[in-house]
Design an enzyme around this catalytic site. Structure first.
Site, PDB file in Angstrom:
ATOM      1  CE  LYS A  65       2.899   5.468  -8.353  1.00  0.00           C
ATOM      2  NZ  LYS A  65       2.908   4.744  -7.073  1.00  0.00           N
ATOM      3  NE  ARG A  88       4.560   0.981  -9.656  1.00  0.00           N
ATOM      4  CZ  ARG A  88       4.581   0.852  -8.333  1.00  0.00           C
ATOM      5  NH1 ARG A  88       5.722   0.586  -7.710  1.00  0.00           N
ATOM      6  NH2 ARG A  88       3.486   1.011  -7.622  1.00  0.00           N
ATOM      7  CG  ASP A 145      -3.024 -30.072   9.914  1.00  0.00           C
ATOM      8  OD1 ASP A 145      -3.487 -29.182  10.675  1.00  0.00           O
ATOM      9  OD2 ASP A 145      -3.742 -30.802   9.218  1.00  0.00           O
ATOM     10  CG  ASP A 149      -0.829   7.429  -6.987  1.00  0.00           C
ATOM     11  OD1 ASP A 149      -1.999   7.839  -7.072  1.00  0.00           O
ATOM     12  OD2 ASP A 149      -0.485   6.549  -6.176  1.00  0.00           O
ATOM     13  CB  THR A 186       4.991   5.309  -3.912  1.00  0.00           C
ATOM     14  OG1 THR A 186       4.850   4.293  -4.912  1.00  0.00           O
ATOM     15  CG2 THR A 186       4.264   6.564  -4.365  1.00  0.00           C
ATOM     16  CG  ASP A 195       2.984  -2.974   0.205  1.00  0.00           C
ATOM     17  OD1 ASP A 195       3.503  -3.542   1.192  1.00  0.00           O
ATOM     18  OD2 ASP A 195       2.635  -3.599  -0.809  1.00  0.00           O
ATOM     19  CD  GLN A 255      -3.341  -9.397  -7.049  1.00  0.00           C
ATOM     20  OE1 GLN A 255      -3.551 -10.305  -7.842  1.00  0.00           O
ATOM     21  NE2 GLN A 255      -2.733  -9.591  -5.884  1.00  0.00           N
TER      22      GLN A 255
END
Length: 358
Positions: free
Chosen positions: A230, A232, A68, A207, A265, A261, A127
């Site tokens: 920069k 967004r 599972d 950045d 950028t 990532d 985050q």
């Protein structure tokens, strides 16, 4: 393991550069009988490399999944009273994080004296604040989970924000890859461009938030810096490089960042650098997440090479000739050795004190 006894993936996996000189452990204490190394499935090659550098065998374990999908983990040797180091980056998918928590819990329940979570890449680090209403501070939540699972100490590298160390309620050591990239720039990049005048080289932060890190390594190399402003794009959140602060015209630019990532950028940054007159571009990034459209974007990016560390394994389908990997096994092995013998870890971050390592 290869026929020579070295773990697979030992040294650079991609690209044509020679591996850095390994740490000379003949000068170190070698009595590590109370040290146990547990390797998770997120980055086994790095774990084996660390074990090889330390001169020890990894702890025997069983890691499988039930039908599972539930993770089953068992330690198959005695670790009572041992100093246990668990190597597992929390790279996606989330099962890698869950596996780390389960391994920590198993080690604590097996009466390990101390459990150190070695997290080469700490996921959810971006985050780290409540930047808009009704969002979680996930980085703090993950830190709480790791500590609650039973980790007595954390060892990581290049956190997205250094203050994340304060999210952990246990001692936390952050290794910084500046010396690794400094050595790579001095031994690989500068000779490859035949550049003797460092005034014609500039280290660039993609950045504004990365300026402090770029400034640190630029001072060590006596090279000028620049930064890209920069923002967004509204509605899409795609990065848009707007302006370069600093002079790049007619120079070789070295872009330095902690994470690559989706590569949005970096692609925008490279295009702006070319537009502003940069002659050649080299990219250095610590953690190669390379998610989503990253490879398509990188293939379309005007650059000479991309250099990353092996904190995150790169799948075969994402390997390219322009990607070079700096091994971090020696770095983590020395840190683990020093923690085990209650020595300073800060020495690894100092140019003079750790000169023999690089």
């Amino acid at each position: 393991m290869s026929a020579s006894g070295k773990p697979t993936g030992f040294g650079p996996v991609i690209g044509g550069s020679n591996p850095p000189t390994p740490v000379n452990f003949t000068k170190l204490e070698v009595e590590v009988k109370n040290l146990k190394l547990i390797i998770g499935r997120a980055n086994p090659n790095l774990g084996l490399d660390i074990a090889h550098r330390l001169g020890i065998e990894p702890c025997r374990t069983l890691i499988t999944n039930f039908n599972d999908g539930e993770i089953r983990f068992k330690i198959e040797e005695n670790i009572r009273g041992m100093d246990v180091f668990i190597i597992q980056p929390t790279v996606p998918p989330a099962d890698n994080l869950l596996e780390l928590l389960i391994m920590i819990d198993a080690a604590k329940r097996a009466s390990a004296n101390r459990v150190t979570a070695v997290i080469p890449y700490y996921g959810y680090a971006r985050q780290d604040r409540k930047d808009e209403p009704r969002v979680a501070i996930s980085s703090k939540l993950i830190a709480n989970l790791i500590v609650s699972a039973g980790a007595d100490r954390v060892l990581t590298m290049d956190l997205h924000a250094p203050q994340i160390q304060g999210f952990f309620d246990v001692p936390t050591d952050q290794l910084v890859s500046d010396l690794l990239f400094k050595r790579h720039i001095m031994k690989e990049i500068l000779p490859s461009i035949g550049e003797t005048d460092r005034k014609k080289v500039v280290i660039v932060s993609p950045d504004i938030g990365g300026v402090k890190r770029v400034e640190t390594i630029a001072k060590r190399l006596d090279i000028e810096i620049a930064a890209i402003y920069k923002r967004r794009k509204l509605g899409t959140l795609q990065p848009e490089a707007l302006k370069i602060v600093g002079d790049v015209k007619g120079k070789t630019a070295i872009l330095l960042d902690d994470i690559i990532d989706t590569a949005g950028t970096m692609r925008e940054a490279c295009r702006l650098l070319i537009k502003e007159g940069a002659e050649r571009i080299f990219i250095c990034a610590t953690h190669p997440l390379l998610s989503g459209p990253a490879m398509e974007r990188l293939d379309d990016t005007p650059m000479d090479s991309l250099t990353v560390t092996d904190s995150i394994p790169i799948p075969e389908e994402k390997r390219r000739n322009y990607i070079k990997i700096i091994p971090t096994g020696s770095f983590f092995a020395m840190a683990i050795h020093n923690i085990h013998f209650e020595k300073s870890v800060a020495v690894l971050l100092d140019d003079k004190a750790s000169a023999e390592l690089w």
